[in-house]
Design a protein around this motif. Sequence first.
Motif, PDB file in Angstrom:
ATOM      1  N   ALA A 104       0.804  -1.216   0.000  1.00 37.71           N
ATOM      2  CA  ALA A 104       0.000   0.000   0.000  1.00 37.71           C
ATOM      3  C   ALA A 104       0.840   1.270   0.000  1.00 37.71           C
ATOM      4  O   ALA A 104       0.393   2.320  -0.460  1.00 37.71           O
ATOM      5  N   ASP A 105       2.075   1.168   0.493  1.00 35.31           N
ATOM      6  CA  ASP A 105       2.882   2.350   0.762  1.00 35.31           C
ATOM      7  C   ASP A 105       2.974   3.338  -0.408  1.00 35.31           C
ATOM      8  O   ASP A 105       2.699   4.521  -0.225  1.00 35.31           O
ATOM      9  N   PRO A 106       3.349   2.903  -1.628  1.00 36.08           N
ATOM     10  CA  PRO A 106       3.534   3.893  -2.700  1.00 36.08           C
ATOM     11  C   PRO A 106       2.235   4.497  -3.225  1.00 36.08           C
ATOM     12  O   PRO A 106       2.291   5.464  -3.992  1.00 36.08           O
ATOM     13  N   PHE A 107       1.099   3.984  -2.853  1.00 36.40           N
ATOM     14  CA  PHE A 107      -0.156   4.474  -3.424  1.00 36.40           C
ATOM     15  C   PHE A 107      -0.749   5.574  -2.559  1.00 36.40           C
ATOM     16  O   PHE A 107      -0.508   5.634  -1.349  1.00 36.40           O
ATOM     17  N   GLU A 108      -1.547   6.401  -3.200  1.00 36.82           N
ATOM     18  CA  GLU A 108      -2.153   7.531  -2.491  1.00 36.82           C
ATOM     19  C   GLU A 108      -3.566   7.213  -2.029  1.00 36.82           C
ATOM     20  O   GLU A 108      -4.403   8.103  -1.899  1.00 36.82           O
ATOM     21  N   MET A 109      -3.840   5.941  -1.823  1.00 36.12           N
ATOM     22  CA  MET A 109      -5.186   5.602  -1.354  1.00 36.12           C
ATOM     23  C   MET A 109      -5.067   4.844  -0.035  1.00 36.12           C
ATOM     24  O   MET A 109      -3.961   4.483   0.401  1.00 36.12           O
ATOM     25  N   SER A 110      -6.218   4.629   0.599  1.00 41.03           N
ATOM     26  CA  SER A 110      -6.210   4.038   1.932  1.00 41.03           C
ATOM     27  C   SER A 110      -5.750   2.586   1.907  1.00 41.03           C
ATOM     28  O   SER A 110      -5.802   1.910   0.873  1.00 41.03           O
ATOM     29  N   LEU A 111      -5.327   2.105   3.064  1.00 34.05           N
ATOM     30  CA  LEU A 111      -4.951   0.710   3.202  1.00 34.05           C
ATOM     31  C   LEU A 111      -6.127  -0.199   2.897  1.00 34.05           C
ATOM     32  O   LEU A 111      -5.970  -1.255   2.271  1.00 34.05           O
ATOM     33  N   ALA A 112      -7.313   0.223   3.304  1.00 37.13           N
ATOM     34  CA  ALA A 112      -8.496  -0.608   3.054  1.00 37.13           C
ATOM     35  C   ALA A 112      -8.723  -0.794   1.558  1.00 37.13           C
ATOM     36  O   ALA A 112      -9.081  -1.894   1.113  1.00 37.13           O
ATOM     37  N   ALA A 113      -8.498   0.266   0.794  1.00 41.35           N
ATOM     38  CA  ALA A 113      -8.674   0.157  -0.660  1.00 41.35           C
ATOM     39  C   ALA A 113      -7.691  -0.845  -1.242  1.00 41.35           C
ATOM     40  O   ALA A 113      -8.061  -1.694  -2.067  1.00 41.35           O
ATOM     41  N   ILE A 114      -6.437  -0.759  -0.802  1.00 37.07           N
ATOM     42  CA  ILE A 114      -5.440  -1.719  -1.288  1.00 37.07           C
ATOM     43  C   ILE A 114      -5.813  -3.137  -0.863  1.00 37.07           C
ATOM     44  O   ILE A 114      -5.688  -4.093  -1.645  1.00 37.07           O
ATOM     45  N   SER A 115      -6.307  -3.263   0.344  1.00 35.35           N
ATOM     46  CA  SER A 115      -6.726  -4.579   0.819  1.00 35.35           C
ATOM     47  C   SER A 115      -7.807  -5.159  -0.099  1.00 35.35           C
ATOM     48  O   SER A 115      -7.789  -6.349  -0.424  1.00 35.35           O
ATOM     49  N   LYS A 116      -8.725  -4.309  -0.546  1.00 36.04           N
ATOM     50  CA  LYS A 116      -9.754  -4.771  -1.496  1.00 36.04           C
ATOM     51  C   LYS A 116      -9.128  -5.184  -2.822  1.00 36.04           C
ATOM     52  O   LYS A 116      -9.490  -6.212  -3.398  1.00 36.04           O
ATOM     53  N   HIS A 117      -8.201  -4.367  -3.317  1.00 34.94           N
ATOM     54  CA  HIS A 117      -7.547  -4.721  -4.578  1.00 34.94           C
ATOM     55  C   HIS A 117      -6.843  -6.071  -4.456  1.00 34.94           C
ATOM     56  O   HIS A 117      -6.907  -6.905  -5.366  1.00 34.94           O
ATOM     57  N   LEU A 118      -6.190  -6.285  -3.304  1.00 40.81           N
ATOM     58  CA  LEU A 118      -5.500  -7.558  -3.118  1.00 40.81           C
ATOM     59  C   LEU A 118      -6.501  -8.709  -3.082  1.00 40.81           C
ATOM     60  O   LEU A 118      -6.222  -9.805  -3.579  1.00 40.81           O
ATOM     61  N   ALA A 119      -7.681  -8.448  -2.522  1.00 40.50           N
ATOM     62  CA  ALA A 119      -8.707  -9.493  -2.502  1.00 40.50           C
ATOM     63  C   ALA A 119      -9.145  -9.843  -3.920  1.00 40.50           C
ATOM     64  O   ALA A 119      -9.346 -11.020  -4.256  1.00 40.50           O
ATOM     65  N   VAL A 120      -9.275  -8.816  -4.767  1.00 40.22           N
ATOM     66  CA  VAL A 120      -9.656  -9.062  -6.160  1.00 40.22           C
ATOM     67  C   VAL A 120      -8.577  -9.893  -6.861  1.00 40.22           C
ATOM     68  O   VAL A 120      -8.886 -10.873  -7.559  1.00 40.22           O
ATOM     69  N   LEU A 121      -7.320  -9.510  -6.647  1.00 39.62           N
ATOM     70  CA  LEU A 121      -6.220 -10.261  -7.258  1.00 39.62           C
ATOM     71  C   LEU A 121      -6.195 -11.694  -6.738  1.00 39.62           C
ATOM     72  O   LEU A 121      -5.931 -12.639  -7.496  1.00 39.62           O
ATOM     73  N   GLY A 122      -6.483 -11.859  -5.461  1.00 39.25           N
ATOM     74  CA  GLY A 122      -6.524 -13.196  -4.887  1.00 39.25           C
ATOM     75  C   GLY A 122      -7.651 -14.032  -5.469  1.00 39.25           C
ATOM     76  O   GLY A 122      -7.466 -15.202  -5.819  1.00 39.25           O
ATOM     77  N   ALA A 123      -8.830 -13.427  -5.614  1.00 42.65           N
ATOM     78  CA  ALA A 123      -9.981 -14.151  -6.170  1.00 42.65           C
ATOM     79  C   ALA A 123      -9.702 -14.591  -7.603  1.00 42.65           C
ATOM     80  O   ALA A 123     -10.182 -15.631  -8.045  1.00 42.65           O
ATOM     81  N   ALA A 124      -8.900 -13.790  -8.318  1.00 45.60           N
ATOM     82  CA  ALA A 124      -8.563 -14.154  -9.694  1.00 45.60           C
ATOM     83  C   ALA A 124      -7.426 -15.169  -9.735  1.00 45.60           C
ATOM     84  O   ALA A 124      -7.067 -15.652 -10.808  1.00 45.60           O
ATOM     85  N   GLY A 125      -6.865 -15.492  -8.574  1.00 48.16           N
ATOM     86  CA  GLY A 125      -5.762 -16.442  -8.530  1.00 48.16           C
ATOM     87  C   GLY A 125      -4.431 -15.839  -8.929  1.00 48.16           C
ATOM     88  O   GLY A 125      -3.444 -16.562  -9.060  1.00 48.16           O
ATOM     89  N   LEU A 126      -4.392 -14.520  -9.089  1.00 52.35           N
ATOM     90  CA  LEU A 126      -3.160 -13.889  -9.561  1.00 52.35           C
ATOM     91  C   LEU A 126      -2.131 -13.723  -8.447  1.00 52.35           C
ATOM     92  O   LEU A 126      -0.944 -13.582  -8.721  1.00 52.35           O
TER      93      LEU A 126
END
Lengths: 111, 111
Positions: free
Chosen positions: B35-57
């Motif tokens: 999350a560090d380099p991004f300008e959005m909240s940790l929660a938002a990154i956590s959601k993005h990671l969940a999407v990547l996880g659901a896709a198996g990426l």
Amino acid sequence: MADPLDTVFSALADPTRRAILSMLLEDDMAVTDVADPFEMSLAAISKHLAVLGAAGLISQEKRGRVKWCKLEPDALRAASVWMQGFGQFEPVNLDAFERFLEGELGPDAQG
Amino acid sequence: MADPLDTVFSALADPTRRAILSMLLEDDMAVTDVADPFEMSLAAISKHLAVLGAAGLISQEKRGRVKWCKLEPDALRAASVWMQGFGQFEPVNLDAFERFLEGELGPDAQG
DNA sequence: GCCACATTCAACCGAATGGTTGACAATTCC
DNA sequence: GGAATTGTCAACCATTCGGTTGAATGTGGC
């Protein structure tokens, strides 16, 4: 959504649009004929074609009152190159591709 | 959204998620560090990671209070094979890949 | 000129997306 | 035990998406 990768990947994320691309692999098609196998309205297909066109994945040319849709595989190149960085995938494997095509088109074309 | 191609392509359609994948190419990372380099909240990154996880990426493994994220490039294989059917792309072109990586990460990492 | 055909436009709808914030749970450190 | 750290959950919000319908625009055939 400036990055062309955004538009290409998000265009590919819809099963209807992937099915359309698969159909256009065979031959150029008119909008009405593209819409035929799907269970949704012509207007919906027209929108899908617009998305594919915006992504550069197809081109459309109007001849008479018919608008012809043509696959433009070059637009996939950038996305393909991007992806190949993540796994050193083997080069073209058409057997595997045929299997995926059947999975996409066989049981349920409109996904 | 049953087809795995749906989830993989739609996961790749977001520039933040592609940037995360590029970061994970280098090394496994904790969620906070992702999350560090991004300008959005940790929660938002956590959601993005969940999407990547659901896709198996990516896969995520919790060790202690830190959750480690690991790239899973195999999930890209199906998508890559599907795409390769549309243009007989040349095999791995790492120079082109480097250029795209710079385009993604260089000027503006959060897209 | 008129009707049929091919396609898009415009307005609308429900659901999904991408973000926020604040509360919460789990873990480690002192 | 208590405080700080890591990460997710829940509720909310604005926007986008994928679809519908009906009207409108071109174009061709008779």
